[in-house]
Design an enzyme around this catalytic site. Structure first.
Site, PDB file in Angstrom:
ATOM      1  N   ILE A  37     -15.118 -17.394  13.379  1.00 31.95           N
ATOM      2  CA  ILE A  37     -15.657 -17.069  12.133  1.00 31.95           C
ATOM      3  C   ILE A  37     -14.734 -16.049  11.161  1.00 31.95           C
ATOM      4  CG2 ILE A  37     -18.123 -17.244  12.669  1.00 31.95           C
ATOM      5  CD1 ILE A  37     -18.302 -14.129  13.158  1.00 31.95           C
ATOM      6  N   GLY A  75     -17.711 -14.835  21.144  1.00 30.80           N
ATOM      7  CA  GLY A  75     -18.963 -14.110  21.200  1.00 30.80           C
ATOM      8  C   GLY A  75     -18.620 -12.584  21.131  1.00 30.80           C
ATOM      9  N   VAL A  76     -19.628 -11.665  21.342  1.00 29.21           N
ATOM     10  CA  VAL A  76     -19.261 -10.510  21.179  1.00 29.21           C
ATOM     11  C   VAL A  76     -18.755 -10.017  22.404  1.00 29.21           C
ATOM     12  CG1 VAL A  76     -20.702  -8.106  21.215  1.00 29.21           C
ATOM     13  CG2 VAL A  76     -21.341  -9.932  19.885  1.00 29.21           C
ATOM     14  N   TYR A 138     -24.225  -7.127  27.812  1.00 28.07           N
ATOM     15  CA  TYR A 138     -23.265  -7.868  27.741  1.00 28.07           C
ATOM     16  C   TYR A 138     -22.863  -8.475  28.976  1.00 28.07           C
ATOM     17  CZ  TYR A 138     -18.268  -9.203  27.886  1.00 28.07           C
ATOM     18  OH  TYR A 138     -17.169 -10.216  28.001  1.00 28.07           O
TER      19      TYR A 138
END
Length: 271
Positions: A37, A75-76, A138
């Site tokens: 993104i 992803g984070v 996480y």
């Protein structure tokens, strides 16, 4: 061993590992589709960029379509509250596996994390076959991804390597890194091995770590069959760093307040 696939999608390509891989073995692949993104910068002749949100299955299907394999890095990448993690790390990883099933992509290199096992004590040697003991949300999200990988391998025949990445750094800079370091050269060796592993491996979990003298992690028999042979050793930096003194392998990641979402009951909050 099979050769490198001709068409590879890299999700999260703007991140540190994605950037490093583009500068190393991905240059040998005929067609690399980069997705994120965020912008990925200048693309090479063999690269193309597709912006896609991991939480949108239609977008993920579009970028997966026509690929031979997916390197899932998106992803984070650290501890955060559930609201931040649930989209990219839970829904996102599901969308990647589901898109591969729907589009007939046979292999995924799923980027997991050593944080799946952060609550094992520092005196334990792990090989990836132990039960998950994540050190936070996480790590728990990465354990979820590994469970999905197992499901999609067993039920739908997808080949998946879950690579539990250690501390990916240019060089070790803190005591924990003596046990967990993954060098840029070894990260390239790792992902290349995952992409060239034999067809029909099912789901394999491998620790993505350099050949550190003090490593907490070894490779199980299935992972060893992938042919990953790290060469770098954090021990060369040992004289520059104090010893590791934390109880758990996750270190500060296991601390109650780490990540900011789990304040102690009764603690004051700053608006």
């Amino acid at each position: 061993m099979s050769g490198l696939p001709g068409r590879v999608l890299v999700t999260g390509a703007a991140g540190t590992i994605g950037t490093s891989l583009r500068e190393s073995f991905l240059a040998k692949i005929a067609h690399v589709r980069l997705s994120d993104i965020r912008p990925v910068g200048q693309t090479a002749v063999h690269e193309e960029f597709f912006e896609a949100d991991l939480t949108d299955l239609d977008q993920v299907r579009a970028v997966v379509r026509g690929m031979d394999a997916v390197v899932h890095l998106g992803g984070v990448a650290d501890e955060a509250g559930f609201a931040a993690i649930k989209g990219p790390n839970l829904e996102g990883v599901y969308n990647v596996f589901e898109a591969c099933r729907l589009e007939g992509v046979p292999r995924v290199v799923h980027t997991s994390s050593n944080r799946v096992t952060g609550f094992y004590t520092a005196d334990r040697k792990l090989d990836g076959l132990e039960a998950a003991r994540p050190d936070g949300l996480y790590g728990a999200s990465k354990a979820f991804g590994e469970a999905l990988a197992s499901l999609y391998a067993d039920r739908f025949g997808l080949d998946v390597v879950s690579a539990r990445i250690g501390s990916f750094e240019e060089r070790p800079t803190e005591p924990r890194h003596l046990h967990t370091w993954l060098s840029p050269a070894d990260v390239a060796r790792l992902y290349e091995a995952c992409l060239t592993a034999p067809v029909g491996i099912g789901h394999v979990t491998i620790y993505g770590v350099s050949r550190n003298t003090r490593s907490w992690w070894s490779q199980n028999a299935a992972a060893s069959a992938l042919g990953y042979e790290p060469e770098d050793d954090a021990e060369g930096f040992a004289d520059l760093l104090p010893p590791y003194t934390e109880l758990y392998q996750g270190g500060l990641y296991t601390h109650y307040e780490y990540g900011g979402w789990a304040a102690r009951p009764g603690a004051s909050r700053i608006p």
